[in-house]
Design a protein around this motif. Structure first.
Motif, short mmCIF file in Angstrom:
data_model
loop_
_atom_site.label_atom_id
_atom_site.label_comp_id
_atom_site.label_asym_id
_atom_site.label_seq_id
_atom_site.Cartn_x
_atom_site.Cartn_y
_atom_site.Cartn_z
N VAL A 404 36.59 40.77 39.33
CA VAL A 404 36.25 41.09 40.72
C VAL A 404 35.52 39.88 41.32
CG1 VAL A 404 34.92 42.56 42.26
CG2 VAL A 404 36.02 43.54 40.24
N ILE A 405 36.02 39.43 42.47
CA ILE A 405 35.34 38.37 43.22
C ILE A 405 34.84 38.98 44.52
CG2 ILE A 405 35.56 36.13 44.34
CD1 ILE A 405 37.91 35.51 42.51
N VAL A 406 33.53 38.95 44.70
CA VAL A 406 32.94 39.42 45.96
C VAL A 406 32.54 38.18 46.77
CG1 VAL A 406 31.10 40.72 47.05
CG2 VAL A 406 32.10 41.54 44.92
N LEU A 407 33.15 38.03 47.94
CA LEU A 407 32.93 36.86 48.80
C LEU A 407 32.18 37.29 50.05
CD1 LEU A 407 35.41 34.07 49.73
CD2 LEU A 407 34.31 35.36 51.56
N GLY A 500 30.97 45.59 33.14
CA GLY A 500 30.78 46.96 33.62
C GLY A 500 32.00 47.81 33.33
N ARG A 501 31.76 49.12 33.15
CA ARG A 501 32.86 50.02 32.79
C ARG A 501 33.13 51.08 33.86
NH1 ARG A 501 34.76 49.63 27.73
NH2 ARG A 501 33.65 48.25 26.29
N THR A 502 32.36 51.04 34.93
CA THR A 502 32.60 51.92 36.06
C THR A 502 32.72 51.09 37.32
OG1 THR A 502 30.27 52.27 36.59
CG2 THR A 502 31.26 53.76 34.96
N ARG A 503 33.31 51.69 38.34
CA ARG A 503 33.50 50.97 39.60
C ARG A 503 32.14 50.57 40.19
NH1 ARG A 503 33.37 53.02 44.65
NH2 ARG A 503 33.52 55.14 43.87
N GLU A 504 31.18 51.51 40.19
CA GLU A 504 29.88 51.21 40.77
C GLU A 504 29.16 50.11 40.00
OE1 GLU A 504 30.98 54.15 39.98
OE2 GLU A 504 31.25 55.16 41.92
N GLU A 505 29.23 50.21 38.68
CA GLU A 505 28.56 49.21 37.84
C GLU A 505 29.18 47.83 38.03
OE1 GLU A 505 27.04 48.86 33.20
OE2 GLU A 505 28.73 50.17 33.71
N LEU A 506 30.51 47.78 38.09
CA LEU A 506 31.21 46.50 38.21
C LEU A 506 30.91 45.84 39.55
CD1 LEU A 506 33.20 44.77 36.58
CD2 LEU A 506 35.06 45.87 37.85
N LEU A 507 31.01 46.61 40.64
CA LEU A 507 30.73 46.05 41.96
C LEU A 507 29.26 45.66 42.08
CD1 LEU A 507 32.84 48.40 44.26
CD2 LEU A 507 33.33 46.02 43.65
N TYR A 528 28.53 36.64 36.93
CA TYR A 528 27.40 37.48 36.54
C TYR A 528 26.94 37.10 35.13
CZ TYR A 528 24.69 41.49 35.06
OH TYR A 528 23.69 42.31 34.60
N GLY A 529 25.63 36.92 35.01
CA GLY A 529 25.05 36.64 33.71
C GLY A 529 25.05 35.18 33.31
#
Length: 530
Positions: A404-407, A500-507, A528-529
């Motif tokens: 996932v890339i958040v821009l 992350g293993r859930t959508r909320e955790e990953l985002l 991340y990290g």
């Protein structure tokens, strides 16, 4: 043993075509009337608001011109008297007292007139019982006018000795040799008898709730229907804020008492005061209700006549449609695909059949269009947040690894605030074009909200996603935009299932990486990290 006999269900009562047509006409009438009422309501509301605003502005402008003219006349009268006194020479004080008394009584401009020397000592005063002759005045306004040695107009203030609000207007005294001799000062008590109070002191709220008020250039009430509010600080009022900038115009605004008002306002050039004429917005609603009631009264009789005519015509036209009604009734009993309907010899039935086919196709087309629009961001044409969340949930359920890339566009609020939202929208479209041109078939590119975009790269490690993100970042940095600035972006990367293993955790992890990029200088990409 035979079982109990089950009672036959009672047939439902069917509606006749006559009743249906009448109901349809009634519905059409009601819908049409509703649309007309809404249109008329909005048009009338806009017209009433514009008319009220224009009327209030016209009145405010007329009153401001009156105030301006009065102040110019007051200034001219004081200037003339100052010139006359400065060139009188050596005359008895009683003559000057008489001259000041004549000046004050001939115009009602001033409540008192004081002649003082260059040190602030009172030489003469009118009225004679003022008792200030021989006194030295030293309050700030007097000091300022003596320092300026020029024409002076003070801000309204509360006199320490009387507790009444007043302002001072003065003119310097220079003899023929241009030697400064002192000041001729006129005082105006806002609530006492004078020309200003005669014109603006009888301020009342009319039967519609409209009234006017006058504010000083410092934003304090000078004239208002509620006398207890005089000298109140109303600088928080949007209209007063405009007047303090010397502007004139009209607007709908909420006053300091929390009441929505339609205000026309005009600045007074000669003193910086402002005149505001206001009408409560509730008055518009009352007029609109009367307008709507009148329209309903006018349309009721035509509707009754129309309904009667429809009843007569529908009764005569009902029989030819019985067969088609039965057919439609059978088709409606079960869910079936629309069969191929051939042309019918009866014109009415054929027209109705054609209409059914066209309506069916149109509904299907609109349904497909709405489905597509529900998944698409209207501004950029990218996938929207709802569709993005569905994709993430589906990939997680299928255990497909992805990055996932958040821009986030850097300083986008500055772009909107400085160059406007249209320029901001164009920047977002440019960003979307760059994203689309840098992804593979099968990747998901979405606008997540505001200036934030999200890329989903299936079966892509975080390190490879970093390469893609950097390519996008560098491309955006050198891309020309219709702004005199460079547009950059900050990006955060997270990987499923590593981060992350859930959508909320990953985002959330991708957002944390984005925030790190923001807080470490912007225009960079962070995994991340790392």
């Amino acid at each position: 043993m035979p079982g109990p006999v089950r009672a036959e269900p009672r047939p439902r009562k069917k509606l006749s075509l006559t009743l249906l047509l009448m109901a349809l006409v009634t519905l059409v009438f009601l819908l049409t009337t509703t649309i007309l009422l809404i249109g008329s309501y909005q048009s009338k509301k806009k017209s009433l608001i514009e008319t009220t605003l224009n009327l209030n502005y016209t009145n405010a402008e007329r009153m401001s011109k009156t105030v301006d003219s009065l102040f110019l006349s007051m200034r001219s009268s004081l200037l003339f008297s100052a010139d006359q006194i400065a060139n009188l020479g050596a005359v008895p004080p009683a003559h000057i007292d008489a001259y000041l008394e004549l000046t004050r009584n001939s115009s009602n401009y001033f409540n008192s007139i004081v002649l003082m020397d260059s040190g602030g000592n009172v030489l003469n005063n009118s009225p004679s019982d003022l008792g200030m002759a021989g006194r030295r005045l030293s309050f700030p306004e007097i000091k300022e006018m003596l320092r300026l040695k020029n024409s002076y107009l003070s801000a309204p203030f509360i006199a320490p000795s009387t507790g009444r609000m007043l302002f001072l207007m003065s003119e310097p005294l220079y003899n023929k040799d241009r030697y400064y001799q002192g000041q001729l000062v006129g005082t105006v008590y806002l609530q006492d008898y004078n020309i200003l109070n005669m014109i603006f002191g009888n301020n009342v709220i009319d039967e519609s709730g409209s009234y006017y008020y006058i504010v000083s250039r410092e934003g304090r009430l000078l004239y208002h229907p509620d006398i207890s509010r005089l000298n109140d600080d109303v600088t928080n009022n949007r209209v007063v804020a405009q007047l303090m900038q010397g502007k004139s115009g009209s607007m709908q605004a909420v006053n300091t008492q929390g009441v929505s008002m339609l205000a026309g306002y005009s600045s007074v050039p000669s003193n910086g005061w402002g005149v505001v004429v206001v009408s409560p917005a509730d008055v518009i609603q009352q007029q609109l209700r009367m307008h709507l009631n009148k329209i309903l009264a006018y349309t009721l009789i035509p509707f009754v006549v129309l309904l009667f005519c429809v009843f007569v015509l529908a009764h005569q036209l009902a029989k030819p449609f019985v067969v088609l009604a039965d057919l439609v009734n059978k088709i409606g009993r079960e869910k079936v695909e629309l069969p191929e309907l051939k042309p019918h010899w009866n014109r009415e039935v054929d027209l109705l059949t054609t209409a059914v086919v066209l309506a069916w196709k149109d509904i299907q087309k609109q349904t497909d269009q709405l489905t597509q629009e529900a998944r698409t961001d209207l501004l950029t044409g990218l996938t929207n947040r709802r569709a993005l969340d569905n994709s993430i949930s589906q990939w997680i359920a299928a255990r497909v690894p992805f990055s996932v890339i958040v821009l986030d566009v850097d300083k986008f609020k500055f772009v909107n605030d400085t160059y406007g939202h249209l320029a901001g929208d164009e920047v977002l479209r440019r960003v979307a074009d760059i994203l689309v041109s840098n992804i593979r078939p099968g990747d998901v590119c979405a606008r997540y909200g505001g200036e934030e975009f999200v890329l989903l790269l299936p079966r892509t490690k975080a390190e490879n996603a970093y390469i893609v993100a950097e390519r996008i970042r560098k491309t955006l940095e050198v891309t020309e935009v219709p702004l005199p600035m460079t547009v950059t972006s900050s990006q955060g990367i997270a990987h499923y299932p590593t981060h992350g293993r859930t959508r909320e955790e990953l985002l959330g992890r991708a957002d944390e990486a984005l925030y790190t990029a923001k807080h470490t200088g912007r225009n960079r990409t962070v995994i991340y990290g790392e």
